[in-house]
Design a protein around this motif. Structure first.
Motif, PDB file in Angstrom:
ATOM      1  N   GLU A   1     110.280  93.591  85.853  1.00  0.00           N
ATOM      2  CA  GLU A   1     110.984  93.991  85.230  1.00  0.00           C
ATOM      3  C   GLU A   1     112.499  93.849  85.244  1.00  0.00           C
ATOM      4  O   GLU A   1     113.051  93.745  84.157  1.00  0.00           O
ATOM      5  N   HIS A   2     113.008  92.496  86.045  1.00  0.00           N
ATOM      6  CA  HIS A   2     114.516  92.477  85.739  1.00  0.00           C
ATOM      7  C   HIS A   2     114.872  91.390  85.247  1.00  0.00           C
ATOM      8  O   HIS A   2     115.455  90.658  84.896  1.00  0.00           O
ATOM      9  N   ALA A   3     113.537  89.861  85.863  1.00  0.00           N
ATOM     10  CA  ALA A   3     114.077  88.730  85.877  1.00  0.00           C
ATOM     11  C   ALA A   3     112.595  87.585  85.890  1.00  0.00           C
ATOM     12  O   ALA A   3     110.869  88.493  86.945  1.00  0.00           O
ATOM     13  N   VAL A   4     111.812  87.032  85.605  1.00  0.00           N
ATOM     14  CA  VAL A   4     110.447  85.814  85.869  1.00  0.00           C
ATOM     15  C   VAL A   4     111.360  84.816  86.238  1.00  0.00           C
ATOM     16  O   VAL A   4     111.811  83.518  85.719  1.00  0.00           O
ATOM     17  N   ILE A   5     110.147  84.091  87.562  1.00  0.00           N
ATOM     18  CA  ILE A   5     110.200  83.032  87.575  1.00  0.00           C
ATOM     19  C   ILE A   5     108.864  82.531  87.782  1.00  0.00           C
ATOM     20  O   ILE A   5     108.018  82.495  88.249  1.00  0.00           O
ATOM     21  N   LYS A   6     108.993  81.200  86.662  1.00  0.00           N
ATOM     22  CA  LYS A   6     107.380  80.418  86.883  1.00  0.00           C
ATOM     23  C   LYS A   6     108.215  78.691  87.345  1.00  0.00           C
ATOM     24  O   LYS A   6     108.981  78.309  87.139  1.00  0.00           O
ATOM     25  N   TYR A   7     106.646  78.272  87.315  1.00  0.00           N
ATOM     26  CA  TYR A   7     107.663  76.764  88.038  1.00  0.00           C
ATOM     27  C   TYR A   7     106.103  75.883  86.981  1.00  0.00           C
ATOM     28  O   TYR A   7     104.509  75.729  86.452  1.00  0.00           O
ATOM     29  N   LYS A   8     106.273  74.733  86.144  1.00  0.00           N
ATOM     30  CA  LYS A   8     105.195  74.501  85.982  1.00  0.00           C
ATOM     31  C   LYS A   8     105.816  72.156  85.996  1.00  0.00           C
ATOM     32  O   LYS A   8     107.294  72.162  86.369  1.00  0.00           O
ATOM     33  N   VAL A   9     105.129  71.689  85.498  1.00  0.00           N
ATOM     34  CA  VAL A   9     105.577  70.401  85.318  1.00  0.00           C
ATOM     35  C   VAL A   9     105.441  70.009  84.071  1.00  0.00           C
ATOM     36  O   VAL A   9     104.863  70.245  83.410  1.00  0.00           O
ATOM     37  N   ASP A  10     106.241  69.398  83.665  1.00  0.00           N
ATOM     38  CA  ASP A  10     106.518  68.063  82.708  1.00  0.00           C
ATOM     39  C   ASP A  10     106.889  67.206  82.366  1.00  0.00           C
ATOM     40  O   ASP A  10     107.675  66.718  83.547  1.00  0.00           O
ATOM     41  N   ALA A  11     105.357  66.841  81.746  1.00  0.00           N
ATOM     42  CA  ALA A  11     105.509  64.734  82.110  1.00  0.00           C
ATOM     43  C   ALA A  11     105.707  64.616  80.324  1.00  0.00           C
ATOM     44  O   ALA A  11     104.905  65.060  79.483  1.00  0.00           O
ATOM     45  N   LYS A  12     106.410  63.534  80.148  1.00  0.00           N
ATOM     46  CA  LYS A  12     106.383  63.396  79.100  1.00  0.00           C
ATOM     47  C   LYS A  12     105.975  62.006  79.245  1.00  0.00           C
ATOM     48  O   LYS A  12     106.716  60.837  79.721  1.00  0.00           O
ATOM     49  N   LEU A  13     105.400  61.209  77.841  1.00  0.00           N
ATOM     50  CA  LEU A  13     104.711  59.889  77.795  1.00  0.00           C
ATOM     51  C   LEU A  13     106.633  58.770  76.504  1.00  0.00           C
ATOM     52  O   LEU A  13     105.499  59.482  74.631  1.00  0.00           O
ATOM     53  N   GLU A  14     106.735  58.204  77.115  1.00  0.00           N
ATOM     54  CA  GLU A  14     107.466  57.735  76.079  1.00  0.00           C
ATOM     55  C   GLU A  14     106.859  56.344  75.282  1.00  0.00           C
ATOM     56  O   GLU A  14     106.506  55.671  76.044  1.00  0.00           O
ATOM     57  N   ILE A  15     106.203  56.367  74.134  1.00  0.00           N
ATOM     58  CA  ILE A  15     105.982  55.319  73.776  1.00  0.00           C
ATOM     59  C   ILE A  15     106.566  54.333  72.686  1.00  0.00           C
ATOM     60  O   ILE A  15     107.312  54.611  71.956  1.00  0.00           O
ATOM     61  N   PRO A  16     107.138  53.171  72.817  1.00  0.00           N
ATOM     62  CA  PRO A  16     107.666  51.916  72.096  1.00  0.00           C
ATOM     63  C   PRO A  16     107.297  52.010  70.596  1.00  0.00           C
ATOM     64  O   PRO A  16     105.966  51.820  70.092  1.00  0.00           O
ATOM     65  N   TRP A  17     107.970  52.058  69.582  1.00  0.00           N
ATOM     66  CA  TRP A  17     107.949  51.733  68.142  1.00  0.00           C
ATOM     67  C   TRP A  17     106.662  53.406  67.877  1.00  0.00           C
ATOM     68  O   TRP A  17     106.584  52.904  66.759  1.00  0.00           O
ATOM     69  N   THR A  18     107.182  53.757  68.028  1.00  0.00           N
ATOM     70  CA  THR A  18     106.557  54.890  67.630  1.00  0.00           C
ATOM     71  C   THR A  18     107.406  56.302  67.527  1.00  0.00           C
ATOM     72  O   THR A  18     108.170  56.442  68.632  1.00  0.00           O
ATOM     73  N   LEU A  19     106.710  56.522  66.961  1.00  0.00           N
ATOM     74  CA  LEU A  19     107.848  58.629  66.131  1.00  0.00           C
ATOM     75  C   LEU A  19     107.825  59.677  66.776  1.00  0.00           C
ATOM     76  O   LEU A  19     108.291  60.798  67.470  1.00  0.00           O
ATOM     77  N   ILE A  20     106.705  59.309  67.492  1.00  0.00           N
ATOM     78  CA  ILE A  20     106.000  60.523  68.182  1.00  0.00           C
ATOM     79  C   ILE A  20     105.401  59.927  69.707  1.00  0.00           C
ATOM     80  O   ILE A  20     105.093  59.316  70.339  1.00  0.00           O
ATOM     81  N   ASP A  21     106.632  60.806  70.917  1.00  0.00           N
ATOM     82  CA  ASP A  21     106.087  60.341  72.325  1.00  0.00           C
ATOM     83  C   ASP A  21     105.152  61.701  72.579  1.00  0.00           C
ATOM     84  O   ASP A  21     104.724  62.743  72.124  1.00  0.00           O
ATOM     85  N   LEU A  22     104.180  61.274  73.246  1.00  0.00           N
ATOM     86  CA  LEU A  22     103.698  62.240  73.977  1.00  0.00           C
ATOM     87  C   LEU A  22     104.312  63.277  75.318  1.00  0.00           C
ATOM     88  O   LEU A  22     105.220  62.962  75.832  1.00  0.00           O
ATOM     89  N   GLN A  23     103.908  64.258  75.020  1.00  0.00           N
ATOM     90  CA  GLN A  23     104.377  65.496  76.256  1.00  0.00           C
ATOM     91  C   GLN A  23     103.025  66.706  76.601  1.00  0.00           C
ATOM     92  O   GLN A  23     102.549  67.209  75.538  1.00  0.00           O
ATOM     93  N   THR A  24     103.415  67.095  77.391  1.00  0.00           N
ATOM     94  CA  THR A  24     102.422  68.100  78.505  1.00  0.00           C
ATOM     95  C   THR A  24     103.508  68.303  78.909  1.00  0.00           C
ATOM     96  O   THR A  24     103.627  68.085  80.100  1.00  0.00           O
ATOM     97  N   LYS A  25     102.810  69.981  79.447  1.00  0.00           N
ATOM     98  CA  LYS A  25     103.443  70.890  80.387  1.00  0.00           C
ATOM     99  C   LYS A  25     102.137  71.798  80.944  1.00  0.00           C
ATOM    100  O   LYS A  25     101.375  72.281  80.698  1.00  0.00           O
TER     101      LYS A  25
END
Length: 202
Positions: A1-25
């Protein structure tokens, strides 16, 4: 009612020489086990006594004495809370009935910009028991079952959202005087205390 608590793993794969990195939650759930054996004091018997007088001064009445005994104050989900209620009613006032309920107390804590807290109380379950006539005595053995679908006590572990419980005994009396209310804090866990030698609460 007043708040919410959530947990998640945030992973990011940085790929050299590309404009788009891979990311997942990926979300996940945290289930905390509240082991009652961690707190031996929860296995000790509890005795509470309340003395109520319905008139003071020159018309002072004899007292209504209420004794409540619990074999312990730590319980697990689904367990029955046994309590022995003894009335020594020396007054001229009848006790119509005894209302016994389990109260959940939620405390919400905010620390920004200043520390503030809000407490919300809700009745989880309740039941009725007998009363006692004036100038009489009575002993009531009562059970109150704790529901399975409850969050466990967490007063010690969270600085944002804390949960606690109490047994509330409302003694309904006749007349215009206020009826006695007795509150006994208890703890609710999901891992029962290890067996210890039994203690006679009498």
């Amino acid at each position: 009612e007043h708040a919410v608590i959530k947990y998640k793993v945030d992973a990011k794969l940085e790929i050299p020489w590309t404009l788009i990195d891979l990311q997942t939650k990926v979300p996940f759930t945290v289930v905390r086990n509240e082991d009652l054996s961690t707190f031996p004091e929860l296995g000790l018997p509890q005795h509470v006594e309340e003395i109520k007088k319905f008139c003071w001064g020159w018309c002072g009445s004899r007292p209504l004495i209420i004794e409540i005994r619990l074999p312990k104050i730590g319980f697990v989900l689904g367990e029955n809370v046994y309590m022995a209620i003894t009335y020594h009613n020396e007054s001229n006032t009848d006790v119509d009935y005894t209302n016994i309920s389990l109260i959940k107390k939620e405390k919400f804590i905010s620390r920004d910009p200043v520390t503030k807290h809000k407490i919300k109380k809700s009745k989880v379950i309740e039941s009725l028991a007998d009363g006692v006539r004036k100038n009489s005595e009575a002993k009531i053995d009562h059970f109150l079952q704790i529901p399975q679908a409850l969050m466990t006590t967490n007063q010690l572990y969270s600085q944002i959202y804390q949960i606690s419980y109490e047994i509330k005994i409302f003694v309904s009396t006749t007349g215009c005087s206020s009826s006695p209310i007795i509150k006994i804090p208890i703890s609710i866990g999901n891992v029962g205390a290890r067996e210890v030698p039994s203690i006679n609460i009498n």
